[in-house]
Design a protein around this motif. Structure first.
Motif, PDB file in Angstrom:
ATOM      1  N   LEU A  20       0.831  -1.198   0.000  1.00  0.00           N
ATOM      2  CA  LEU A  20       0.000   0.000   0.000  1.00  0.00           C
ATOM      3  C   LEU A  20       0.868   1.251   0.000  1.00  0.00           C
ATOM      4  O   LEU A  20       0.657   2.186  -0.775  1.00  0.00           O
ATOM      5  N   PHE A  21       1.885   1.259   0.857  1.00  0.00           N
ATOM      6  CA  PHE A  21       2.784   2.411   0.941  1.00  0.00           C
ATOM      7  C   PHE A  21       3.665   2.514  -0.305  1.00  0.00           C
ATOM      8  O   PHE A  21       4.008   3.614  -0.746  1.00  0.00           O
ATOM      9  N   VAL A  22       4.033   1.358  -0.872  1.00  0.00           N
ATOM     10  CA  VAL A  22       4.807   1.371  -2.124  1.00  0.00           C
ATOM     11  C   VAL A  22       3.974   2.012  -3.228  1.00  0.00           C
ATOM     12  O   VAL A  22       4.454   2.831  -4.007  1.00  0.00           O
ATOM     13  N   GLY A  23       2.695   1.641  -3.285  1.00  0.00           N
ATOM     14  CA  GLY A  23       1.796   2.225  -4.277  1.00  0.00           C
ATOM     15  C   GLY A  23       1.688   3.724  -4.137  1.00  0.00           C
ATOM     16  O   GLY A  23       1.653   4.462  -5.128  1.00  0.00           O
ATOM     17  N   PHE A  24       1.646   4.195  -2.873  1.00  0.00           N
ATOM     18  CA  PHE A  24       1.592   5.630  -2.619  1.00  0.00           C
ATOM     19  C   PHE A  24       2.901   6.315  -3.005  1.00  0.00           C
ATOM     20  O   PHE A  24       2.908   7.466  -3.442  1.00  0.00           O
ATOM     21  N   ALA A  25       4.012   5.610  -2.847  1.00  0.00           N
ATOM     22  CA  ALA A  25       5.327   6.209  -3.091  1.00  0.00           C
ATOM     23  C   ALA A  25       5.643   6.320  -4.575  1.00  0.00           C
ATOM     24  O   ALA A  25       6.428   7.180  -4.991  1.00  0.00           O
ATOM     25  N   LEU A  26       5.044   5.464  -5.393  1.00  0.00           N
ATOM     26  CA  LEU A  26       5.325   5.504  -6.825  1.00  0.00           C
ATOM     27  C   LEU A  26       4.835   6.810  -7.447  1.00  0.00           C
ATOM     28  O   LEU A  26       3.791   7.325  -7.059  1.00  0.00           O
ATOM     29  N   PRO A  27       5.568   7.340  -8.403  1.00  0.00           N
ATOM     30  CA  PRO A  27       5.109   8.552  -9.098  1.00  0.00           C
ATOM     31  C   PRO A  27       3.757   8.311  -9.750  1.00  0.00           C
ATOM     32  O   PRO A  27       3.505   7.233 -10.298  1.00  0.00           O
ATOM     33  N   SER A  28       2.904   9.294  -9.675  1.00  0.00           N
ATOM     34  CA  SER A  28       1.546   9.143 -10.193  1.00  0.00           C
ATOM     35  C   SER A  28       1.449   9.671 -11.618  1.00  0.00           C
ATOM     36  O   SER A  28       2.066  10.670 -11.968  1.00  0.00           O
ATOM     37  N   SER A  29       0.674   8.958 -12.435  1.00  0.00           N
ATOM     38  CA  SER A  29       0.383   9.424 -13.793  1.00  0.00           C
ATOM     39  C   SER A  29      -0.982   8.863 -14.180  1.00  0.00           C
ATOM     40  O   SER A  29      -1.378   7.788 -13.719  1.00  0.00           O
ATOM     41  N   PRO A  30      -1.722   9.584 -15.017  1.00  0.00           N
ATOM     42  CA  PRO A  30      -3.045   9.097 -15.447  1.00  0.00           C
ATOM     43  C   PRO A  30      -2.979   7.715 -16.086  1.00  0.00           C
ATOM     44  O   PRO A  30      -3.855   6.881 -15.858  1.00  0.00           O
ATOM     45  N   THR A  31      -1.938   7.475 -16.874  1.00  0.00           N
ATOM     46  CA  THR A  31      -1.803   6.184 -17.542  1.00  0.00           C
ATOM     47  C   THR A  31      -1.618   5.061 -16.535  1.00  0.00           C
ATOM     48  O   THR A  31      -2.255   3.996 -16.637  1.00  0.00           O
TER      49      THR A  31
END
Length: 309
Positions: A20-31
């Motif tokens: 969950l925290f890894v998902g939050f840490a990843l850079p966000s992009s619409p794709t």
């Protein structure tokens, strides 16, 4: 032995929360967010099919169908009813008037067909399990791996939705609704345990803590208590989804907090469109805050409570 079980439970909790925290840490992009959402929808179908396969391997299942149905109906009545009544009381004691938010309208169509498809997946998995050779059964740790992927995709989706912790935590009503909902529903799990001698208090509380997140609760409860209780958790949380679709519009006008709470963890995604349709854009921030908090609280409670017995 207790030390080993506690260590195993700690590892499980880390496996649940770390992605969950890894998902939050990843850079966000619409794709990336769109891809995560699409993968999540397919993964849920895979998980439900595997749960059906595991259920098919339970010896003497036919003799327990009546008991499973009774467990599901009683647990669903308690968990859905307790949260609803507690939040109706909150709406009466501390009336809430929605303010306009900046969130855009949700355009997704809401249909009960999606919930029926999920039940069909379990049935398909059960049928496959009946004819599948033992040599072809999924490896023992398959569910754990899928659980980690599921939580990772949820983290990516939450990050990509643009929700910030500040936005969640400064929503006072969202925190109030989350607290009342969590306490009342978990307390109903204690009542469930008192009604059935074979269920411990901590097990009853753990079963109640899925809060509508059926794919997660089914995996965690299957791992902790076996396929029978995993199926009870699954259908209990699916019934919450059905109830939310039917009753959110009915309660929204007079009891908006109760209407939002009906969706449980799904108020952040699946039931958000019907919340917006029946309550307007002004109720969306409350639903997002509540749903976000419940999505964090649910896995922690389920793993922690099931570790206690």
């Amino acid at each position: 032995m207790p030390y080993f079980e506690n260590f195993k439970s700690l590892i499980t909790l880390v496996l649940v929360l770390a992605p969950l925290f890894v998902g939050f840490a990843l850079p966000s992009s619409p794709t990336r967010t769109r891809l995560a959402d699409k993968m999540l929808s397919y993964l849920v179908y895979v998980i439900l099919t595997l749960i059906g396969i595991e259920l098919s391997q339970v010896h003497g299942l036919g003799a327990q169908v009546g008991s499973i149905a009774l467990y599901v109906l009683v647990l669903a009545a308690l968990t859905i009813g307790s949260g609803l009544l507690a939040l109706i009381a909150l709406d009466k004691w501390l009336p809430w008037h929605a303010r306009s938010g900046n969130h855009q309208a949700i355009q997704h169509k809401v249909s009960i067909r999606g919930s029926l498809i999920q039940v069909v997946c379990v049935a398909i998995g059960f049928g496959i399990g009946q004819v599948l050779s033992p040599a072809w059964l999924p490896p023992e740790n398959t569910m754990t791996v899928l659980l980690m992927i599921l939580i990772l995709l949820v983290g990516i989706g939450l990050k990509g939705s643009g929700i910030t912790l500040k936005e969640v935590m400064i929503n006072k009503r969202g925190m109030q609704v989350s607290l009342v909902f969590t306490l009342s529903v978990v307390a109903s799990g204690m009542i469930f345990a008192l009604l059935f001698d074979e269920v411990s208090v901590t097990q009853g509380m753990a079963l109640s803590a899925g809060f509508g997140w059926y794919s997660l609760s089914a995996i965690v409860m299957t791992d902790a208590y076996g396929a029978i209780w995993g199926s009870v958790a699954l259908f209990n949380d699916l019934l919450r989804e059905f109830a939310a679709l039917l009753f959110i519009p009915l309660f929204m006008r007079r009891y908006p907090s109760a209407a939002v709470g009906l969706g449980g963890a799904t108020s952040l995604d699946f039931t958000l469109p019907i919340i917006q349709q029946s309550g307007g854009l002004s109720v969306v921030p409350l639903a997002i805050s509540f749903g976000f908090i419940i999505n964090i609280v649910s896995p922690v409670l389920m793993v922690a409570l099931s570790a206690l017995g």
